[in-house]
Design a protein around this motif. Structure first.
Motif, short mmCIF file in Angstrom:
data_model
loop_
_atom_site.label_atom_id
_atom_site.label_comp_id
_atom_site.label_asym_id
_atom_site.label_seq_id
_atom_site.Cartn_x
_atom_site.Cartn_y
_atom_site.Cartn_z
N THR A 1 0.88 -1.29 -0.06
CA THR A 1 0.08 -0.17 0.02
C THR A 1 0.96 1.36 -0.07
O THR A 1 0.59 2.24 -0.89
N LEU A 2 2.03 1.24 0.97
CA LEU A 2 2.90 2.42 0.75
C LEU A 2 3.58 2.55 -0.48
O LEU A 2 3.69 3.54 -0.97
N ARG A 3 3.96 1.40 -1.20
CA ARG A 3 4.97 1.30 -2.45
C ARG A 3 4.15 1.85 -3.36
O ARG A 3 4.62 2.44 -4.32
N LEU A 4 2.95 1.10 -3.64
CA LEU A 4 2.01 1.44 -4.78
C LEU A 4 1.13 2.26 -4.74
O LEU A 4 0.45 3.13 -5.98
N VAL A 5 0.54 2.78 -3.70
CA VAL A 5 -0.38 3.79 -3.50
C VAL A 5 -0.17 5.22 -2.74
O VAL A 5 -0.28 6.21 -3.63
N VAL A 6 0.38 5.01 -1.76
CA VAL A 6 0.64 6.17 -0.67
C VAL A 6 1.81 6.93 -1.25
O VAL A 6 1.60 8.34 -1.50
N ILE A 7 3.04 6.28 -1.40
CA ILE A 7 4.27 7.13 -1.74
C ILE A 7 4.16 7.94 -2.98
O ILE A 7 4.58 8.78 -3.29
N PRO A 8 3.59 7.29 -4.06
CA PRO A 8 3.51 7.90 -5.33
C PRO A 8 2.62 8.84 -5.31
O PRO A 8 3.02 10.10 -5.99
N GLN A 9 1.57 8.65 -4.56
CA GLN A 9 0.50 9.95 -4.78
C GLN A 9 1.29 11.09 -3.87
O GLN A 9 1.27 12.33 -3.94
N GLY A 10 1.85 10.78 -2.68
CA GLY A 10 2.54 11.72 -1.85
C GLY A 10 3.61 12.58 -2.48
O GLY A 10 3.88 13.81 -2.38
N VAL A 11 4.54 11.86 -3.13
CA VAL A 11 5.53 12.29 -3.94
C VAL A 11 5.27 13.48 -4.89
O VAL A 11 5.77 14.44 -5.09
N ARG A 12 4.04 13.09 -5.70
CA ARG A 12 3.37 14.03 -6.68
C ARG A 12 2.93 15.21 -6.04
O ARG A 12 3.02 16.16 -6.52
N LYS A 13 2.37 15.19 -4.90
CA LYS A 13 1.88 16.37 -4.17
C LYS A 13 3.37 17.18 -3.40
O LYS A 13 3.01 18.66 -3.44
N VAL A 14 4.32 16.82 -3.45
CA VAL A 14 5.50 17.75 -2.86
C VAL A 14 6.63 17.66 -3.62
O VAL A 14 7.85 18.02 -3.38
N ILE A 15 6.29 17.36 -5.04
CA ILE A 15 7.48 17.64 -5.92
C ILE A 15 8.19 19.06 -5.97
O ILE A 15 9.60 19.05 -5.85
N PRO A 16 7.50 20.07 -6.07
CA PRO A 16 8.04 21.35 -6.13
C PRO A 16 9.11 21.50 -4.51
O PRO A 16 10.04 22.31 -4.60
N ALA A 17 8.49 21.04 -3.61
CA ALA A 17 9.28 21.23 -2.30
C ALA A 17 10.62 20.49 -2.36
O ALA A 17 11.75 20.69 -1.83
N LEU A 18 10.59 19.27 -2.89
CA LEU A 18 11.70 18.27 -3.11
C LEU A 18 12.60 18.97 -3.94
O LEU A 18 13.88 18.98 -3.74
N ARG B 1 14.54 27.27 -12.54
CA ARG B 1 13.40 27.36 -13.49
C ARG B 1 12.50 26.01 -13.77
O ARG B 1 11.62 26.03 -13.91
N LEU B 2 13.20 24.82 -13.77
CA LEU B 2 12.53 23.73 -13.79
C LEU B 2 11.74 23.61 -12.55
O LEU B 2 10.42 23.01 -12.71
N THR B 3 12.07 24.09 -11.40
CA THR B 3 10.99 23.83 -10.27
C THR B 3 9.87 24.63 -10.54
O THR B 3 8.88 24.47 -10.16
N ASP B 4 10.15 26.05 -10.86
CA ASP B 4 9.00 26.75 -11.35
C ASP B 4 8.22 26.35 -12.12
O ASP B 4 6.86 26.50 -11.84
N GLY C 1 4.24 25.44 -11.55
CA GLY C 1 3.17 25.75 -12.41
C GLY C 1 2.43 24.66 -13.15
O GLY C 1 1.03 24.80 -13.02
N ARG C 2 2.95 23.56 -13.61
CA ARG C 2 2.01 22.77 -13.91
C ARG C 2 1.29 21.89 -13.12
O ARG C 2 -0.03 21.42 -13.55
#
Length: 292
Positions: A201-218, A273-276, A280-281
């Motif tokens: 559940t962590l590997r296939l569901v939670v972590i992928p969605q969580g990473v997408r939410k914090v990509i700019p911060a990462l 610039r890639l972060t911005d 934005g996307r």
């Protein structure tokens, strides 16, 4: 009969109205006008700022001490060679941070009293390394651990990379944990109802969605780590900063520091610039997803 109707329907082409054409032309004219105004204001500001700086009383001395073309040209090759060490340290530190930071985030997200010791260790680690300055961690790791004579002698850049990874793993762990907690609990429940284990559940569901939410911060943490990698020079590693320092000591001129700074900026600007762009996307996707 139906074939003829479909054929006639396919022959009908959509015609853009004159009002829509006028609106598009107006938007194009407005865009061009905005670009011209932005370029003009930028050029005017640059010219005015340059004239102010050049006409200051101490400009000639500053120019000779910080912007000496001959010294900068002579020191460029050595600084560029040292920058390659910074890039390698950044590469391996980023891999270590991605792995260790994810592990810490998972440990901190474990539920149940049986996992309290693991959560406590991860929490103490994160609080400790987020609270200590990176420079102090570099001294402790780079000089303290080798003094124990446990590990074989290694290059100072290796210890510096380890220290940078230890510090930024704490920051990345908190960012990832925030992203994982932002995933709605129904996602976990749905995954477990389908028969997935907690790990899957962590590997296939939670972590992928969580990473997408914090990509700019990462990505912001990655840009910050790219700058702090230059601190490994305090351990004696001949990176871009140390190479510039050696040239400054031999020429009594600060231009090599400016050259090193420009090289770091040349790396960080594309990442910024890639972060911005990614931020934005992602904002655009969220707004589209929220439109009814």
């Amino acid at each position: 009969m139906s074939n003829g109707a479909s054929q006639s329907a396919s022959d009908v082409t959509h015609e853009v109205s004159a009002l829509e054409i006028e609106r598009r032309q107006y938007r194009q004219r407005a865009s061009r006008r905005s670009v011209l105004i932005a370029v003009g204001s930028t050029v005017a500001f640059t010219v005015i700022a340059s004239l102010i700086v050049v006409n200051t009383p101490g400009w000639e001395a500053v120019k000779e001490s910080f912007f000496n073309w001959e010294i900068g040209r002579d020191s460029f090759a050595g600084i560029l060679k040292g920058l390659w060490l910074n890039i390698r340290a950044l590469f391996f530190a980023a891999i270590g941070v991605a792995i260790f930071g994810t592990l810490l985030a998972v440990l901190r997200s474990l539920r149940g009293p049986v996992f309290f010791p693991l959560r406590a260790v991860a929490t103490i680690y994160v609080d400790l390394f987020r609270g200590m300055p990176v420079l102090i961690v570099l001294y402790l790791v780079g000089f303290g651990i080798p003094a124990l004579d446990i590990f074989p002698r290694m290059d100072a850049a290796v210890w510096g990379t380890i220290a940078i990874g230890l510090c930024y793993s704490a920051y990345v762990a908190e960012v990832l944990r925030a992203g994982m907690e932002a995933v709605h609990p129904s996602q976990r429940i749905a995954a477990r109802s389908l028969g997935l284990s907690h790990g899957k559940t962590l590997r296939l569901v939670v972590i992928p969605q969580g990473v997408r939410k914090v990509i700019p911060a990462l990505m912001n943490d990655f840009v910050s780590m790219q700058k702090d990698v230059g601190l490994i020079s305090v351990l004696g590693a001949v990176d871009a900063i140390r190479a510039a320092q050696i040239d400054v000591a031999s020429t009594y001129n600060f231009t090599p520091y400016v050259v090193a700074a420009l090289l770091f900026v040349a790396i960080s600007v594309p990442l910024t610039r890639l972060t911005d762009y990614v931020a934005g996307r992602m904002n655009m996707r969220e707004q589209i997803g929220g439109t009814v």
